[in-house]
Design a protein around this motif. Structure first.
Motif, PDB file in Angstrom:
ATOM      1  N   CYS A   1      25.098 -14.794  27.771  1.00 50.48           N
ATOM      2  CA  CYS A   1      25.851 -16.208  27.435  1.00 50.48           C
ATOM      3  C   CYS A   1      26.045 -16.935  28.558  1.00 50.48           C
ATOM      4  CB  CYS A   1      26.836 -16.112  26.511  1.00 50.48           C
ATOM      5  SG  CYS A   1      27.460 -17.810  26.375  1.00 50.48           S
TER       6      CYS A   1
ATOM      7  N   GLU B   1      19.636 -28.791  19.206  1.00 53.12           N
ATOM      8  CA  GLU B   1      19.314 -27.650  18.434  1.00 53.12           C
ATOM      9  C   GLU B   1      19.281 -26.402  19.612  1.00 53.12           C
ATOM     10  OE1 GLU B   1      15.989 -27.836  16.147  1.00 53.12           O
ATOM     11  OE2 GLU B   1      14.460 -27.481  17.725  1.00 53.12           O
ATOM     12  N   LEU B   2      19.863 -25.306  19.171  1.00 51.61           N
ATOM     13  CA  LEU B   2      19.628 -24.140  20.144  1.00 51.61           C
ATOM     14  C   LEU B   2      18.412 -23.406  19.803  1.00 51.61           C
ATOM     15  CD1 LEU B   2      23.333 -22.860  20.248  1.00 51.61           C
ATOM     16  CD2 LEU B   2      22.013 -23.988  22.067  1.00 51.61           C
TER      17      LEU B   2
ATOM     18  N   THR C   1      21.989 -10.834  21.437  1.00 49.08           N
ATOM     19  CA  THR C   1      22.523 -12.066  21.451  1.00 49.08           C
ATOM     20  C   THR C   1      21.663 -12.823  20.145  1.00 49.08           C
ATOM     21  OG1 THR C   1      22.936 -12.289  23.903  1.00 49.08           O
ATOM     22  CG2 THR C   1      22.587 -14.517  22.778  1.00 49.08           C
TER      23      THR C   1
ATOM     24  N   ARG D   1      23.253 -12.095  17.206  1.00 47.88           N
ATOM     25  CA  ARG D   1      24.672 -12.696  16.963  1.00 47.88           C
ATOM     26  C   ARG D   1      24.403 -13.916  16.586  1.00 47.88           C
ATOM     27  NH1 ARG D   1      26.898 -13.262  22.333  1.00 47.88           N
ATOM     28  NH2 ARG D   1      26.979 -10.802  22.317  1.00 47.88           N
ATOM     29  N   TYR D   2      23.555 -14.735  17.161  1.00 48.12           N
ATOM     30  CA  TYR D   2      23.453 -16.062  16.722  1.00 48.12           C
ATOM     31  C   TYR D   2      22.115 -16.639  16.006  1.00 48.12           C
ATOM     32  CZ  TYR D   2      26.919 -16.852  20.521  1.00 48.12           C
ATOM     33  OH  TYR D   2      27.680 -16.519  21.143  1.00 48.12           O
ATOM     34  N   ARG D   3      21.698 -15.450  15.356  1.00 52.56           N
ATOM     35  CA  ARG D   3      20.488 -15.991  14.596  1.00 52.56           C
ATOM     36  C   ARG D   3      20.637 -16.759  13.332  1.00 52.56           C
ATOM     37  NH1 ARG D   3      15.823 -13.237  14.092  1.00 52.56           N
ATOM     38  NH2 ARG D   3      16.679 -11.263  14.993  1.00 52.56           N
ATOM     39  N   ASP D   4      21.828 -17.070  12.991  1.00 48.46           N
ATOM     40  CA  ASP D   4      22.042 -17.781  11.778  1.00 48.46           C
ATOM     41  C   ASP D   4      22.321 -19.392  12.127  1.00 48.46           C
ATOM     42  OD1 ASP D   4      22.100 -15.794   9.948  1.00 48.46           O
ATOM     43  OD2 ASP D   4      23.880 -15.586   9.698  1.00 48.46           O
ATOM     44  N   TYR D   5      22.370 -19.366  13.451  1.00 49.30           N
ATOM     45  CA  TYR D   5      22.887 -20.610  14.138  1.00 49.30           C
ATOM     46  C   TYR D   5      21.678 -21.320  14.725  1.00 49.30           C
ATOM     47  CZ  TYR D   5      27.434 -18.788  12.767  1.00 49.30           C
ATOM     48  OH  TYR D   5      28.386 -18.513  12.175  1.00 49.30           O
ATOM     49  N   LEU D   6      20.642 -20.539  15.078  1.00 45.38           N
ATOM     50  CA  LEU D   6      19.494 -21.089  15.709  1.00 45.38           C
ATOM     51  C   LEU D   6      18.721 -22.001  14.956  1.00 45.38           C
ATOM     52  CD1 LEU D   6      18.435 -17.697  17.641  1.00 45.38           C
ATOM     53  CD2 LEU D   6      19.772 -19.752  18.530  1.00 45.38           C
TER      54      LEU D   6
ATOM     55  N   LYS E   1      13.587 -18.869  14.735  1.00 45.14           N
ATOM     56  CA  LYS E   1      13.859 -17.780  14.248  1.00 45.14           C
ATOM     57  C   LYS E   1      12.382 -16.874  14.097  1.00 45.14           C
ATOM     58  CE  LYS E   1      17.919 -19.028  11.825  1.00 45.14           C
ATOM     59  NZ  LYS E   1      18.802 -19.126  10.777  1.00 45.14           N
TER      60      LYS E   1
END
Length: 158
Positions: free
Chosen positions: A3, A134-135, A145, A148-153, A158
């Motif tokens: 990160c 957006e990420l 990583t 961990r962040y899949r739901d927030y990308l 995805k």
């Protein structure tokens, strides 16, 4: 941790370290000046300065005329922290201290006017809001990583 924020905090992530960098931007270069300004113990200051030199934020510059005498100078990496410190200062002036209570105001030397609030702008030069960004996975992302962040990308990432 995979990160960018965590890695930045590995270099800069404590109270004293950012205050030392802040003082360097004000022109301090000598160990004794940092120590006097911050009221920090000599051993803690020596440790933080050594860390900043090892990580490339400061460099030791020999300024001795009659023998060796070192001062600390910001490297290009360290000078790039001007944006970070300015953003922190402006955030605190707005949200912590409140307008009209700013201890120091940064001015543009060329115009003499206060610098405007920092903003994130798109390629068109227009300010971006949080919802405009957006990420997406970058080239250095690890599987951990990504998980961990899949739901927030971004859905397209995805």
């Amino acid at each position: 941790m995979n990160c960018s924020v965590a890695q930045a905090l590995e270099v800069l992530g404590d109270w004293w370290t950012l205050l030392i960098v802040r003082d360097a931007f004000m022109g301090m270069r000598r160990f004794s000046d940092f120590q006097e300004s911050l009221g920090i113990s000599k051993n803690v200051l020596a440790q933080r300065l050594s860390h900043l030199v090892e990580r490339g934020v400061f460099e030791l510059v020999d300024v001795g005329e009659h023998g060796t005498h070192y001062e600390y100078a910001l490297t290009p990496m360290g000078r790039d922290l001007a944006v970070v410190l300015t953003a922190l200062r402006q955030w605190a002036d707005r949200w912590v201290l409140g307008p009209g209570n700013e201890p120091l105001v940064v001015h543009d030397r060329r115009t003499g006017r206060p610098i405007p609030p920092l903003r994130i702008c798109g390629e068109d030069g227009q300010p971006l809001r949080g919802r405009d960004m957006e990420l997406r996975p970058g080239p250095g992302i690890t599987a951990e990583t990504l998980a961990r962040y899949r739901d927030y990308l971004s859905p397209s990432a995805k």
